[in-house]
Enzyme design. Structure first.
Site, PDB file in Angstrom:
ATOM      1  N   ARG A 122      32.486  41.759  56.666  1.00 40.39           N
ATOM      2  CA  ARG A 122      32.984  42.078  58.018  1.00 40.39           C
ATOM      3  C   ARG A 122      34.061  43.165  58.026  1.00 40.39           C
ATOM      4  NH1 ARG A 122      32.985  36.370  59.302  1.00 40.39           N
ATOM      5  NH2 ARG A 122      31.013  35.877  60.306  1.00 40.39           N
ATOM      6  N   LYS A 144      33.075  57.606  62.890  1.00 39.66           N
ATOM      7  CA  LYS A 144      31.679  57.313  63.257  1.00 39.66           C
ATOM      8  C   LYS A 144      30.889  57.099  61.970  1.00 39.66           C
ATOM      9  CE  LYS A 144      30.933  59.594  67.702  1.00 39.66           C
ATOM     10  NZ  LYS A 144      30.250  60.700  68.409  1.00 39.66           N
ATOM     11  N   GLU A 186      29.940  74.034  62.663  1.00 40.81           N
ATOM     12  CA  GLU A 186      30.852  73.036  63.251  1.00 40.81           C
ATOM     13  C   GLU A 186      32.263  73.617  63.399  1.00 40.81           C
ATOM     14  OE1 GLU A 186      30.067  70.016  64.392  1.00 40.81           O
ATOM     15  OE2 GLU A 186      28.199  69.449  63.413  1.00 40.81           O
ATOM     16  N   LYS A 228      39.922  67.884  65.787  1.00 37.01           N
ATOM     17  CA  LYS A 228      39.156  66.639  65.848  1.00 37.01           C
ATOM     18  C   LYS A 228      40.110  65.447  65.950  1.00 37.01           C
ATOM     19  CE  LYS A 228      35.348  63.975  64.574  1.00 37.01           C
ATOM     20  NZ  LYS A 228      34.043  63.853  63.975  1.00 37.01           N
ATOM     21  N   GLU A 238      34.567  57.432  72.289  1.00 38.03           N
ATOM     22  CA  GLU A 238      33.757  58.349  73.107  1.00 38.03           C
ATOM     23  C   GLU A 238      33.470  57.818  74.515  1.00 38.03           C
ATOM     24  OE1 GLU A 238      30.886  60.642  70.797  1.00 38.03           O
ATOM     25  OE2 GLU A 238      29.638  60.751  72.575  1.00 38.03           O
ATOM     26  N   ARG A 242      35.857  62.664  73.825  1.00 38.95           N
ATOM     27  CA  ARG A 242      35.253  62.834  72.496  1.00 38.95           C
ATOM     28  C   ARG A 242      33.872  63.482  72.595  1.00 38.95           C
ATOM     29  NH1 ARG A 242      35.522  59.032  67.104  1.00 38.95           N
ATOM     30  NH2 ARG A 242      34.183  60.359  65.864  1.00 38.95           N
ATOM     31  N   ASN A 246      30.445  67.130  70.992  1.00 39.20           N
ATOM     32  CA  ASN A 246      28.987  67.267  70.971  1.00 39.20           C
ATOM     33  C   ASN A 246      28.520  68.583  71.588  1.00 39.20           C
ATOM     34  OD1 ASN A 246      28.619  64.743  69.772  1.00 39.20           O
ATOM     35  ND2 ASN A 246      28.816  63.734  71.751  1.00 39.20           N
ATOM     36  N   HIS A 249      25.053  69.878  70.912  1.00 42.71           N
ATOM     37  CA  HIS A 249      24.285  68.817  70.255  1.00 42.71           C
ATOM     38  C   HIS A 249      23.074  68.341  71.059  1.00 42.71           C
ATOM     39  CE1 HIS A 249      27.589  68.866  67.479  1.00 42.71           C
ATOM     40  NE2 HIS A 249      27.078  67.901  66.747  1.00 42.71           N
ATOM     41  N   HIS A 253      19.907  68.206  68.859  1.00 43.91           N
ATOM     42  CA  HIS A 253      19.160  66.989  68.509  1.00 43.91           C
ATOM     43  C   HIS A 253      17.685  67.146  68.852  1.00 43.91           C
ATOM     44  CE1 HIS A 253      23.099  64.478  68.504  1.00 43.91           C
ATOM     45  NE2 HIS A 253      22.865  65.051  67.350  1.00 43.91           N
ATOM     46  N   HIS A 267      21.350  70.439  60.221  1.00 41.48           N
ATOM     47  CA  HIS A 267      22.091  69.990  61.412  1.00 41.48           C
ATOM     48  C   HIS A 267      23.076  71.063  61.909  1.00 41.48           C
ATOM     49  CE1 HIS A 267      24.189  67.456  64.242  1.00 41.48           C
ATOM     50  NE2 HIS A 267      25.328  67.743  63.639  1.00 41.48           N
TER      51      HIS A 267
HETATM   52  N1  GLY Z   1      30.606  64.379  65.301  1.00 43.05           N
HETATM   53  C1  GLY Z   1      31.051  64.068  66.594  1.00 43.05           C
HETATM   54  C2  GLY Z   1      32.075  62.982  66.619  1.00 43.05           C
HETATM   55  O1  GLY Z   1      32.578  62.591  65.586  1.00 43.05           O
HETATM   56  O2  GLY Z   1      32.395  62.494  67.659  1.00 43.05           O
END
Ligand code: GLY
Length: 371
Positions: A122, A144, A186, A228, A238, A242, A246, A249, A253, A267
């Site tokens: 956990r 993430k 990026e 970031k 998010e 946040r 993207n 993106h 995607h 990517h």
């Molecule tokens: N890669 C986008 C984020 O970490 O929110």
């Protein structure tokens, strides 16, 4: 030469160290997190051949021993079978909740190992040691974690913040040029989202960064991480801001799905093309000056990067096919696509209010340029 950025998340705040030689100093930096002098490292075959010994010697200098699991390299590793393997291995090794797991590698390893650490017992603490530019400026920071499934990329995962990030910029020297350029997509994204002066600096210094200059590399990674960190501290899960990260993106995607997540499009390459298309869409909607998309593309081209659909080899679906793929995006809310658009370079914002015909027109034009 080491720079430090803090991700300000209260009791879960952590440092991101950026600079050359951090693998060799890993022991001293990780030691304060440990209750016993032992860590579990998970890496991939490519990264193990290049950097595992440096990390193990760095740990040894602080008398920290390590057990290691080496997984196959590549996106396919971010999957249920490798997650199972990683979690079972951590349990077999009797890694306890108060121990630390080290993710040594690029975005695939960081995401998979972070998720394994989130679910084993956990939640076990983990340290990110990103070795690709993409992982250093994006995926290793912000918590993430996750895997891909048959239904799509990153659809199963958890927010699990690392306890420390060691971005050794000297590790970037071993990256293939194409991977470096993809990660640079990026970096450009951060300038486009919220820092016009940084984008201007990239226009001036991009070639110095690509040529391997350490000072320029540290500055590029540090500023990206700083941006970031600010966004993650404001909106960890998010709910709002946040989503700015993207930028590009939604297009990316769809293009990755259309190219089968293959070598045809990495990517970061998809992000770069997606950013150019997002600016194209913003200009078409009258949000930013008509010259802005051209300026974004000019910088990508100066860096020998893919900048348009015409740069993707092989077949692509038509406009309706790409729109259908975009509709699968995680950012769809109440059936509406959320886009990140811009009022200019450095001024991005999130919106669900985008005329589908404008998106169609941008895709029609970009696809026509392939013929
Ligand atoms: N890669 C986008 C984020 O970490 O929110």
């Amino acid at each position: 030469m080491i720079e430090t950025v803090q991700v300000g998340l209260g009791a879960r705040a952590y440092d991101v160290h950026v600079g050359p030689g951090l693998l060799a100093r890993a022991g001293a930096l990780i030691a304060p997190l440990l209750r016993r002098p032992r860590v579990a490292i998970i890496t991939d075959e490519n990264v193990a051949a290049l950097h595992l010994q440096s990390l193990i010697s760095g740990l040894k200098q602080a008398e920290i021993s390590a057990v290691t699991l080496t997984l196959p390299a590549g996106e396919a590793t971010k999957s249920w079978p490798h997650l199972e393997r990683a979690v079972e291995w951590l349990l077999e090794q009797r890694i306890e909740r108060t121990d630390v797991v080290v993710a040594l590698g690029g975005g695939v390893i960081g995401d998979l190992v972070g998720f394994a650490a989130a679910v084993a017992r956990r939640g076990i603490r983990f340290v990110q040691v990103p070795t690709s530019l993409l992982a250093q400026v994006d995926s290793s920071v912000g918590g993430k974690t996750g895997i891909n499934t048959a239904q799509g990329k990153n659809l199963v995962g958890a927010f699990h913040q690392p306890s420390l990030v060691l971005a050794d910029t000297a590790a970037l020297d071993t990256l293939p040029a194409r991977d470096f350029r993809a990660g640079y997509g990026e970096v450009v994204k951060y300038g486009l989202i919220g820092d016009a002066a940084f984008f201007q600096w990239l226009e001036r210094c991009g070639s110095t960064i690509a040529s391997g200059d350490q000072v320029a590399r540290i500055a590029a990674v540090r500023r990206s991480v700083e941006m970031k960190a600010e966004i993650v501290a404001r909106d960890e899960t998010e709910q709002g801001d946040r989503a700015l990260l993207n930028l590009g993106h939604t297009f990316c995607h769809a293009l990755e799905a259309a190219t089968g997540y293959s070598d045809r499009l990495l990517h970061g390459e998809g992000v770069a093309i997606g950013c150019a298309l997002a600016f194209e869409l913003s200009a078409r909607l009258g949000l930013c000056a008509q010259e802005e998309p051209g300026r974004v593309r000019a910088h990508l081209r100066d860096m020998n990067m893919k900048a348009d659909l015409a740069d993707i080899p092989g077949e692509l679906p038509d406009t309706e096919g790409l729109l259908a793929l975009m509709a699968q995006d995680k950012k769809v809310q109440d059936g509406k696509l959320r886009f990140i658009l811009a009022r200019g370079i450095g001024h991005a914002f999130v919106t669900s209010d985008v005329d589908a015909d404008a998106v169609r027109a941008v895709l029609d034009e970009a696809l026509a340029a392939r013929r």
